[in-house]
Scaffold this active site. Structure first.
Site, PDB file in Angstrom:
ATOM      1  CG  ASP A  31       0.027   0.626   2.260  1.00 37.53           C
ATOM      2  OD1 ASP A  31       0.911   0.128   2.507  1.00 37.53           O
ATOM      3  OD2 ASP A  31      -0.621   0.018   3.440  1.00 37.53           O
ATOM      4  N   GLY A  38       0.636   3.602   2.339  1.00 37.89           N
ATOM      5  CA  GLY A  38       1.585   3.854   3.386  1.00 37.89           C
ATOM      6  C   GLY A  38       0.391   5.160   4.143  1.00 37.89           C
ATOM      7  N   GLY A  39      -0.095   5.588   2.736  1.00 34.83           N
ATOM      8  CA  GLY A  39      -1.073   7.189   3.724  1.00 34.83           C
ATOM      9  C   GLY A  39      -2.389   6.676   4.460  1.00 34.83           C
ATOM     10  CG  PHE A  40      -5.831   3.299   5.402  1.00 33.49           C
ATOM     11  CD1 PHE A  40      -7.168   3.883   4.750  1.00 33.49           C
ATOM     12  CD2 PHE A  40      -6.086   2.285   5.610  1.00 33.49           C
ATOM     13  CE1 PHE A  40      -8.532   3.564   5.479  1.00 33.49           C
ATOM     14  CE2 PHE A  40      -6.871   1.843   6.434  1.00 33.49           C
ATOM     15  CZ  PHE A  40      -8.135   2.041   5.823  1.00 33.49           C
ATOM     16  CG  ASP A  68      -5.487   7.097  -1.613  1.00 37.80           C
ATOM     17  OD1 ASP A  68      -3.910   6.525  -0.776  1.00 37.80           O
ATOM     18  OD2 ASP A  68      -6.649   6.443  -1.431  1.00 37.80           O
ATOM     19  CD  GLN A 122     -10.318   7.179  -2.073  1.00 42.17           C
ATOM     20  OE1 GLN A 122     -11.314   7.212  -1.565  1.00 42.17           O
ATOM     21  NE2 GLN A 122      -9.069   6.620  -1.443  1.00 42.17           N
ATOM     22  CG  ASP A 174      -6.606  -5.797   0.931  1.00 43.91           C
ATOM     23  OD1 ASP A 174      -6.923  -4.877   1.160  1.00 43.91           O
ATOM     24  OD2 ASP A 174      -6.063  -5.573   2.903  1.00 43.91           O
ATOM     25  CB  CYS A 218     -10.793 -27.240   6.223  1.00 47.53           C
ATOM     26  SG  CYS A 218      -9.657 -26.052   5.724  1.00 47.53           S
ATOM     27  CB  CYS A 267      -5.221 -25.808   6.002  1.00 46.71           C
ATOM     28  SG  CYS A 267      -6.251 -25.937   7.823  1.00 46.71           S
ATOM     29  CB  CYS A 298      -9.281 -28.903   8.840  1.00 45.15           C
ATOM     30  SG  CYS A 298      -9.515 -27.518   9.503  1.00 45.15           S
ATOM     31  CG  HIS A 316      -9.070 -22.963   9.639  1.00 42.23           C
ATOM     32  ND1 HIS A 316      -9.619 -24.304   8.992  1.00 42.23           N
ATOM     33  CD2 HIS A 316     -10.217 -22.584   9.479  1.00 42.23           C
ATOM     34  CE1 HIS A 316     -10.842 -23.982   8.025  1.00 42.23           C
ATOM     35  NE2 HIS A 316     -11.543 -22.880   9.020  1.00 42.23           N
TER      36      HIS A 316
HETATM   37 ZN   LIG Z   1      -7.944 -26.178   8.092  1.00 43.13          ZN
END
Ligand SMILES: [Zn+2]
Ligand SMILES: [Zn+2]
Lengths: 408, 416
Positions: free
Chosen positions: A94, A96-98, A148, A191, A268, A306, A308, A311, A336
């Site tokens: 990003d 950095g401004g936000f 921005d 914006q 994100d 799942c 992962c 799990c 997870h």
């Molecule tokens: Zn999982």
């Protein structure tokens, strides 16, 4: 070869959803994509090797934090953030401004940039568009964001237009200051608050610039969901089809599904890893707070379907006992939750490729809002892209509508 | 549990094979994996597999797992499956060797158990009921181990007497608990630094009928945490030797605690068989990477690398050159220093990966040197590290590191 190429692989024949392939210097990224947030050059307790095993293709880093620590000089000496953190795949940063505006109460914006007091030595600092480019060039992310002018999403009046106009002026300063255009791609940010004509003007102005993709900013900050989806919708109506579109800060499962239908490619959000720290695991129906007593003797995994490592190995019961007590619980739940987000994006992508996306959306909403009516904004947003949901037996109450604005 | 001695030499330690249930054999001197709440500290199961794929003996502790007892009573698979580390063997102990055990709370018939939720008191019967719920492969008998080099004679004697009373109940209940039918009991040997008290404690164990217990756990030399790294060899070794002389050869001797590498070697030379990884943990938790050498060379080495040191901010080199662990092969000192500065969880994760890798390598080197009858040479190398003076392996609490309270339950609060 340009540092970013994007190709639409499949389009939904009903909605604006599309599946794409974005090729960056460090990896190929299959869109729609969720980018986990690794603020300080690490994703909360997950090893880079574990992220690769989850097939995570791109991470987000925060310029404000990385500029403070380890700082530009160290990052330059390390040969950029990829080398510094040992992450071979793509990174997006990003501006950095936000972060500054949201973290530092004393940040003020004028035409030069964002003014703030350093949290470490209280000295006056200024983040200008040029400075943001300089830091992001040192970080060396595959995709970087323009600085921005950020206003609260709930702001109204002339300040919104001023911020929009300034954002356009600043993108030109960013483009001029960008020193590594052959390696890194700069995205401008749409914006314009919650004002459709302003959003349109901004999109058209930004489209005149030589850029390889676009971000939609200034949303997901407390505005009503009715405004939120309309702003996304108007942006994707006009943004060029052949370039990727990134909706900043959105990551709740239902929002992801709606916004993919509206034609967004990249997302994100810190939510999946943040909620993990509090012992919460994401599932189709929302999230499980594993600290609750009802999981104490639950000998099933978080999600049987799942794949992962959490799990595969651990029960809800064990996770109940260690959540928020042992550091390792943070890693286990983050793994997870990231797996959940990535799987959701993958299944959307596959549905789009089979041209079965509308049915996917109906099935998802059915699983997500178990025993609860689907919020009106979701019906309206999906109807706008021709996806009709089956009628609910009951209308959502005002309270239910409000709840789904935030928690899911 | 079966224990077979492969070789014993007077000055060079002993090699053995420990077989727990029908699993593969574990070679001694053995390093148990210390856990917290059942997990290797900081490491998910798959992260630990990046350190080692070998079968481990997991050291589980009641003080970090007691809250799981009720759930475990309903668990029908092996204990190691519940903690996400299937296929490994388990030893259930009472105290967490990584943290200082508070003193006191020793009333006549109960043993204090210090957990994250505060102090609980267990009678021998309650203790055995709890152990039965865990159904570990091996577990220690209940003992009063609240003694250290400073303990008074009276305190030491009390610990021996109370341990006898506790153990009389443990021996009686061990055979009756259905869920402990396949578990092996370890007899605790207590008595601080007092030879008379130690002899009394050993005598009590040896009076039991054959088959009452399968090994010894030597307790009461320290009260866990960093204090174990500061023990005086001159004080500790004679009393340990006094104990070992009286123990039969065919039972394994376990000694929990964060002893320094040098002291560990001296204990091995005298015949202790099983240790734990709390030293590797204590170093990682205090942001130290183990860098001592256990391979003969001519270069000088330091005991640790302190990752909080600002001088390494731009050292883009591994923690330890030549180390093949994941942390060293993929990350740098500079990065881990950055993780320290930003209080990121990945810092201790990477340090734990390196330290465990290093310490497992150390134990493999110990076993080979015993096999080659060269343990004294290894001890000399570890003692001096090619410098002129004995290396200081003590670990002091690193004041720069976020406090334990903040990394435990409160770490959530600190992170927000
Ligand atoms: Zn999982
Ligand atoms: Zn290493």
């Amino acid at each position: 070869i340009p540092p970013l190429t994007y190709k639409v692989v499949a389009e939904c024949s009903v909605s604006k959803a599309r599946a794409g392939l974005m090729t960056l210097r460090h990896s190929e990224v299959r869109t729609p994509v969720f980018m986990p947030v690794g603020t300080q050059g690490t994703l909360k307790g997950i090893l880079p090797d574990q992220l690769i095993e989850l097939d995570c293709q791109i991470l987000l880093g925060n310029t404000y934090h990385l500029g403070l620590r380890p700082g530009i000089e160290t990052l330059q000496k390390a040969g950029g953030l990829h080398n510094f953190m040992g992450w071979p795949r793509a990174i997006l940063t990003d501006s950095g401004g936000f972060q500054m505006v949201s973290l530092l109460q004393l940040a003020e914006i004028d035409e030069r940039g964002v003014n703030f007091r350093s949290p470490f030595d209280q000295s006056e600092c200024m983040l200008t568009p040029e400075h943001s480019m300089q830091i992001q060039n040192a970080i060396g992310a595959d995709i970087m964001m323009q600085l921005d002018d950020v206003v609260k999403t709930t702001t109204t009046g002339p300040r919104v237009e001023e911020a929009m106009e300034r954002t356009i002026r600043w993108v030109d300063r960013c483009i001029s200051a960008h020193a590594r255009n052959d390696d890194q791609s700069l995205f401008p940010i749409v914006q314009g608050g919650l004002d459709i004509p302003l959003r349109e003007r901004c999109v058209f102005a930004l489209m005149e610039r030589q850029v390889r993709g676009f971000a939609v900013g200034g949303l997901s900050g407390g505005e009503s969901k009715h405004d939120f989806w309309r702003m996304v919708d108007v942006c994707t109506d006009h943004l060029p089809k052949e370039k990727p579109r990134y909706l900043m800060g959105v990551g709740f499962a239902a929002d992801l599904v709606v916004c993919v239908a509206l034609g967004i490619d990249m997302f994100d959000c810190v939510f999946p890893t943040r909620t993990a720290r509090f012992g919460c695991a994401l599932v189709d129906g929302g999230q499980l707070n594993l600290k609750q007593q009802k999981y104490k003797n639950d000998m099933t995994p978080i999600d049987v379907d799942c794949g992962c490592n959490t799990c595969k190995r651990y029960t809800r019961s064990y996770l109940h006992h260690i959540a928020t007590n042992e550091n390792v619980s943070c890693s286990l739940l983050s793994i997870h939750n990231v797996a959940f987000q990535l799987r959701l994006m993958n299944s959307m992508r596959e549905a789009i490729q089979r041209d079965e996306f509308p049915q996917f959306v109906r099935d998802f909403m059915d699983r997500h809002f178990v025993g609860e009516p689907i919020p009106t904004w979701i019906r309206e947003a999906l109807a706008a892209v021709n996806i009709e949901l089956p009628e609910d037996a009951v209308q959502p109450t005002e309270e239910q509508e409000k709840r789904t604005e935030k928690s899911r | 549990m079966k224990f077979v001695i492969k070789s014993i030499s007077k000055n060079s330690g002993r090699l053995g094979q420990l077989r727990i249930k029908e699993s593969q054999e574990l070679a001694t001197p053995l390093l148990m994996q210390t856990t917290k709440g059942g997990s290797i500290p900081y490491l998910t199961a798959d992260a630990f597999e990046m350190v080692s794929n070998e079968q481990q003996l997991l050291q589980l502790t009641l003080s970090t797992m007691d809250q799981m007892a009720e759930s475990l009573a309903l668990w029908t698979r092996p204990l190691s499956d519940y903690v996400g580390l299937p296929g490994h063997n388990t030893v259930l102990m009472i105290r967490d060797p990584c943290e200082t055990t508070p003193a006191g709370g020793n009333d006549r018939d109960v043993m204090p158990l210090f957990t994250r939720r505060g102090k609980e008191s267990l009678t021998a019967t309650q203790y055995m009921e709890m152990v039965a719920k865990f159904a570990p492969d091996v577990y220690q008998g209940l003992c009063d181990a609240d003694t250290n080099p400073e303990s008074t004679k009276k305190r030491v004697q009390k610990s021996v007497d109370r341990t006898e009373r506790f153990m009389n109940e443990c021996y009686a209940l061990h055979g009756k608990e259905q869920r402990l039918a396949n578990s092996t009991l370890l007899a605790p040997i207590v008595g601080g630094y007092n030879t008379f008290a130690r002899t009394q404690s050993i005598k009590h164990a040896k009076e039991q009928p054959a088959g009452s217990y399968g090994g010894y756990i030597l307790e009461g030399f320290h009260t866990n945490g960093l204090a174990a790294t500061t023990l005086s060899a001159a004080q500790l070794l004679p009393i340990v030797e006094h104990c070992l002389q009286q123990l039969e050869d065919d039972k394994p001797r376990l000694m929990p605690g964060a002893f320094t590498p040098l002291l560990t070697l001296e204990l091995i030379r005298r015949g202790v068989d099983v240790f734990d990884t709390s030293y590797a943990y204590c170093a990682a938790a205090n942001y130290k990477a183990l860098t001592f050498s256990y391979t003969k060379d001519a270069v000088q080495h330091a005991a640790f690398l302190d990752l909080t040191d600002d001088e390494i901010k731009e050292q883009f080199t591994p923690l330890l050159s030549g180390c093949t662990c994941l942390a060293c092969s993929k990350h740098t000192r500079a990065y881990i220093h950055h993780l320290y500065k930003t209080h990121e969880l990945l810092g201790p994760i990477l340090l734990m990966i390196h330290n465990l890798h290093h310490y497992l390598g150390f134990f493999a080197a110990i076993r080979s040197s015993i096999a080659a009858d060269q343990l004294p040479e290894l001890i000399e190398h570890v003692r001096l590290q090619n410098t002129d003076a004995e290396i200081d392996y003590r670990i002091e609490a690193n004041a720069k590191v976020i406090s334990k309270a903040a990394m435990g339950k409160g770490f959530i609060a600190a992170a927000v």
